[in-house]
Design a protein around this motif. Structure first.
Motif, PDB file in Angstrom:
ATOM      1  N   ALA A  27       0.914  -1.146  -0.174  1.00 25.79           N
ATOM      2  CA  ALA A  27      -0.003  -0.021  -0.106  1.00 25.79           C
ATOM      3  C   ALA A  27       0.760   1.393  -0.058  1.00 25.79           C
ATOM      4  O   ALA A  27       1.838   1.228   0.738  1.00 25.79           O
ATOM      5  N   LYS A  28       0.540   2.173  -0.869  1.00 23.93           N
ATOM      6  CA  LYS A  28       1.187   3.477  -0.769  1.00 23.93           C
ATOM      7  C   LYS A  28       0.144   4.472  -0.305  1.00 23.93           C
ATOM      8  O   LYS A  28      -0.760   4.642  -1.272  1.00 23.93           O
ATOM      9  N   GLN A  29       0.439   5.189   0.562  1.00 22.93           N
ATOM     10  CA  GLN A  29      -0.404   6.495   0.896  1.00 22.93           C
ATOM     11  C   GLN A  29       0.072   7.793   0.455  1.00 22.93           C
ATOM     12  O   GLN A  29       1.252   7.896   0.121  1.00 22.93           O
TER      13      GLN A  29
ATOM     14  N   GLU B  70      -4.860   5.868  -0.667  1.00 18.58           N
ATOM     15  CA  GLU B  70      -4.172   4.699  -0.406  1.00 18.58           C
ATOM     16  C   GLU B  70      -4.258   3.931  -1.829  1.00 18.58           C
ATOM     17  O   GLU B  70      -5.525   3.442  -2.322  1.00 18.58           O
TER      18      GLU B  70
END
Length: 70
Positions: A4-6, A58
């Protein structure tokens, strides 16, 4: 494996306003809002961004495909 990349998306002009108010470079604001650091300043910038109308997004990568979830 899921990654996951926020990031925090700001309203128009919001990033520049943060940079001016905190007396930092626009690059520092960019890095903070993309979670590319975890310093005290980066955390304060993220908190201020959310208080000023920013939205936390996200992106989750699942087997090579990236999808944005809210």
């Amino acid at each position: 494996m899921k990654e996951a990349k926020q990031r925090i998306i700001m309203p128009l002009g919001g990033r520049l306003r943060l940079a001016l108010d905190f007396e930092v470079t626009p690059r520092m604001v960019y890095k903070a809002l993309n979670f590319e650091g975890n310093s005290d300043l980066a955390e304060r910038l993220r908190k201020a961004a959310l208080e000023r109308g920013g939205q936390l997004y996200e992106a989750v990568s699942v087997s090579g495909q990236t999808r944005s979830i809210n």
